[in-house]
Design a protein around this motif. Structure first.
Motif, mmCIF file in Angstrom:
data_model
loop_
_atom_site.group_PDB
_atom_site.id
_atom_site.type_symbol
_atom_site.label_atom_id
_atom_site.label_comp_id
_atom_site.label_asym_id
_atom_site.label_seq_id
_atom_site.Cartn_x
_atom_site.Cartn_y
_atom_site.Cartn_z
ATOM 1 N N ILE A 22 0.571 -1.266 0.102
ATOM 2 C CA ILE A 22 -0.039 0.051 0.077
ATOM 3 C C ILE A 22 0.921 1.202 -0.034
ATOM 4 O O ILE A 22 0.572 2.047 -0.777
ATOM 5 N N ALA A 23 1.877 1.254 0.866
ATOM 6 C CA ALA A 23 2.842 2.444 0.862
ATOM 7 C C ALA A 23 3.478 2.606 -0.477
ATOM 8 O O ALA A 23 3.763 3.910 -0.948
ATOM 9 N N ALA A 26 0.933 3.806 -2.864
ATOM 10 C CA ALA A 26 0.513 5.381 -2.342
ATOM 11 C C ALA A 26 1.851 6.165 -2.785
ATOM 12 O O ALA A 26 1.486 7.261 -3.605
ATOM 13 N N ALA A 29 1.749 6.599 -6.745
ATOM 14 C CA ALA A 29 0.869 7.458 -6.998
ATOM 15 C C ALA A 29 0.873 9.206 -6.800
ATOM 16 O O ALA A 29 0.795 9.924 -7.773
ATOM 17 N N LEU A 30 1.381 9.548 -5.622
ATOM 18 C CA LEU A 30 1.805 10.702 -5.228
ATOM 19 C C LEU A 30 2.721 11.341 -6.128
ATOM 20 O O LEU A 30 2.856 12.567 -6.684
ATOM 21 N N GLY A 284 5.443 11.827 -1.731
ATOM 22 C CA GLY A 284 5.620 10.163 -2.499
ATOM 23 C C GLY A 284 6.880 9.765 -2.352
ATOM 24 O O GLY A 284 7.060 8.611 -1.967
#
Length: 510
Positions: A22-23, A26, A29-30, A284
């Motif tokens: 997940i990290a 994420a 994506a950032l 990110g």
């Protein structure tokens, strides 16, 4: 019993793996969102890199724009062209020819600053001459209609105010976070003063300079006629300070609107306040550090324990002794402003702290070299590439490499001591704050003992605080994974040396 424990152990591993995934997603994506927004802000513009003698320029033009005024954009102390890009992009989208440059000694300008930094006829005069040369080149560019304005931040505000008063070609001046003693009741002509809401002393100075033109004027008032005989205005950008004012939508609107009034234009186009996009990208990159660190070999050493008494001695003694000891030492050994002193401060502080920790029986453990080199590469190459394109100059010219190496002699011991005191990323937050606050207080003490020479250290402290926040998190991921505070310290020391070596202005006296 063994059968009852096994599912929990497998479930724990699965949960950690899911959290890492997940990290990673994420963080990615950032990063992509930030890059997409930052690159979209450049769409429709032609961005060209030129030289004015040894001064590097970046020219921003809107594709298909008619002939228009030029705006020469100047950065502050320890800044670079990239630092001012929100203004360059906004004005270029509005149809202006925006020309940003690196002052002597800054960014990729190979010519060091020189002269006496305390005298107007010293360094200030030389930087004014540089702006004059950049203005000459800017006015000769295709698409320039012969009219020109100056826009500058912080240190540059004084330079552009003096240059605008001396150069009759300058039609307007936009001074951001201004401090200057050269403003009079009528000069420079068409002066806009923009100050961040949280810059209390500069706000007072801006209002004082507005009242020179009209004693009854208040913040937000416009005195005179910028489209006619000349005008002046002082405004406050809400919710920002000395750095974030460069990304304030309100400040960008004011700058564009003032230039439109002076030059009789009506501009359209986006106001590119890129601060949020930069924050997405950097967040990110920080978030990605955790799953990437998990790819490193896991250390099997027990977490380092530093007793509170040992921590107090190893932080408070160096914090007091270092500035006092260096007060009697000539630390001018590098061709840069203040960085030579900072390198010496880091070395003495770090060496004292390491010695005190060791004398109290704190064991440092092994060095995980792969972790140290990976951390350094991620900070310098990964973070550095993003910073250099969107934030500030981070990739050095050849003349800065020896400076980086010299600063590393002090930065590595300091960060080793910091990482050990922080227990390789296992320390509680209050301990981390204590450790960093002690060092910053030590720098503050050094400035208090020699304000004339070390004043510029106060300007660079926000860079050090940002380093602690961003790279402290990344280093902690590596330290916890490898079980090696020394790996964390070496990696962070190399990144810190690099960041300081590319930030401080190169300088030679005379």
């Amino acid at each position: 019993m063994a059968r009852g424990i096994a599912p929990k152990r497998r479930n724990g591993i699965g949960m950690r793996g899911a959290a890492l995934l997940i990290a990673a997603l994420a963080g990615l994506a950032l990063c992509l969102a930030g890059i997409w927004q930052l690159e979209a802000a450049r769409a429709g513009l032609t961005i060209t890199r030129l030289q004015a003698g040894t001064t590097p320029l970046t020219v921003y033009r809107r594709d298909g724009a008619a002939a228009s005024p030029v705006v020469v954009i100047a950065h502050g102390f320890a800044g670079s062209r990239q630092f001012m890009e929100a203004y360059a992009l906004t004005l270029a989208h509005a149809g202006y020819v925006a020309v940003a440059f690196d002052f002597e000694g800054h960014g990729r300008n190979p010519t060091p600053m020189s002269g006496d930094v305390t005298r107007v006829d010293g360094t200030t005069s030389k930087l004014m001459s540089e702006i004059g040369r950049v203005t000459d080149v800017a006015l000769s560019l295709p698409g320039a209609d012969g009219r020109v304005a100056l826009l500058g931040h912080s240190m540059a505000s004084d330079i552009i105010v003096r240059q605008a008063s001396a150069d009759p070609r300058i039609g307007a001046t936009v001074a951001i976070s201004m401090f200057s003693e050269a403003v009079t009741a009528s000069a420079p002509r068409n002066l806009l003063i923009i100050t961040g809401e949280w810059e209390a002393s500069l706000r007072q100075d801006g209002l004082r300079n507005l009242k020179l033109a009209d004693p009854a004027a208040q913040e937000g008032d416009t005195v005179g006629d910028p489209a006619g005989a000349g005008g002046r205005r002082a405004v406050v950008a809400p919710g920002v300070e000395h750095v974030s004012v460069l990304y304030s939508s309100a400040a960008l609107h004011e700058a564009r609107g003032w230039l439109d009034r002076v030059f009789g234009r009506t501009s359209s186009g986006p106001v590119t306040a890129t601060g949020g996009s930069i924050a997405l990208l950097l967040t990110g990159l920080v978030l990605l550090a955790w799953p990437l660190a998990a790819l490193l070999p896991k250390g099997d050493a027990a977490p380092l324990v530093v007793p509170l008494r040992s921590l107090a001695i190893a932080t408070l003694v160096p914090a007091v002794v270092t500035p006092i000891a260096l007060r009697f030492v000539d630390t001018r050994f590098l061709p840069v402003l203040v960085a030579d002193y900072l390198a010496a401060h880091l070395l003495v502080y770090g060496a004292l702290s390491l010695a005190l920790l060791r004398l109290q029986g704190v064991r440092f453990g092994p060095i995980a070299w792969l972790g140290a080199l990976t951390l350094a590469a991620y900070g310098i190459v990964g973070f550095g590439t993003a910073l250099d394109r969107y934030v500030a100059s981070f990739m050095p010219i050849a003349a800065r490499l020896p400076i980086i190496a010299a600063i590393a002699v002090g930065a590595v011991p300091y960060m080793l001591a910091d990482s050990i005191a922080n227990q390789g990323g296992h320390a509680a937050l209050w301990r981390t704050l204590w450790i960093r606050a002690a060092f910053l207080a030590s720098l503050g003490g050094a400035v208090a003992l020699d304000v004339r020479r070390l004043f510029f250290l106060l300007i660079i402290i926000p860079v050090i605080v940002l380093f602690f926040i961003v790279f402290g998190v990344i280093g902690g991921c590596v330290g916890r994974r490898t079980g090696s505070p020394l790996a964390e310290g070496i990696g962070l020391g190399l990144i810190l040396a690099w960041a300081l070596g590319v930030t401080f202005p190169m300088f030679v006296a005379g």
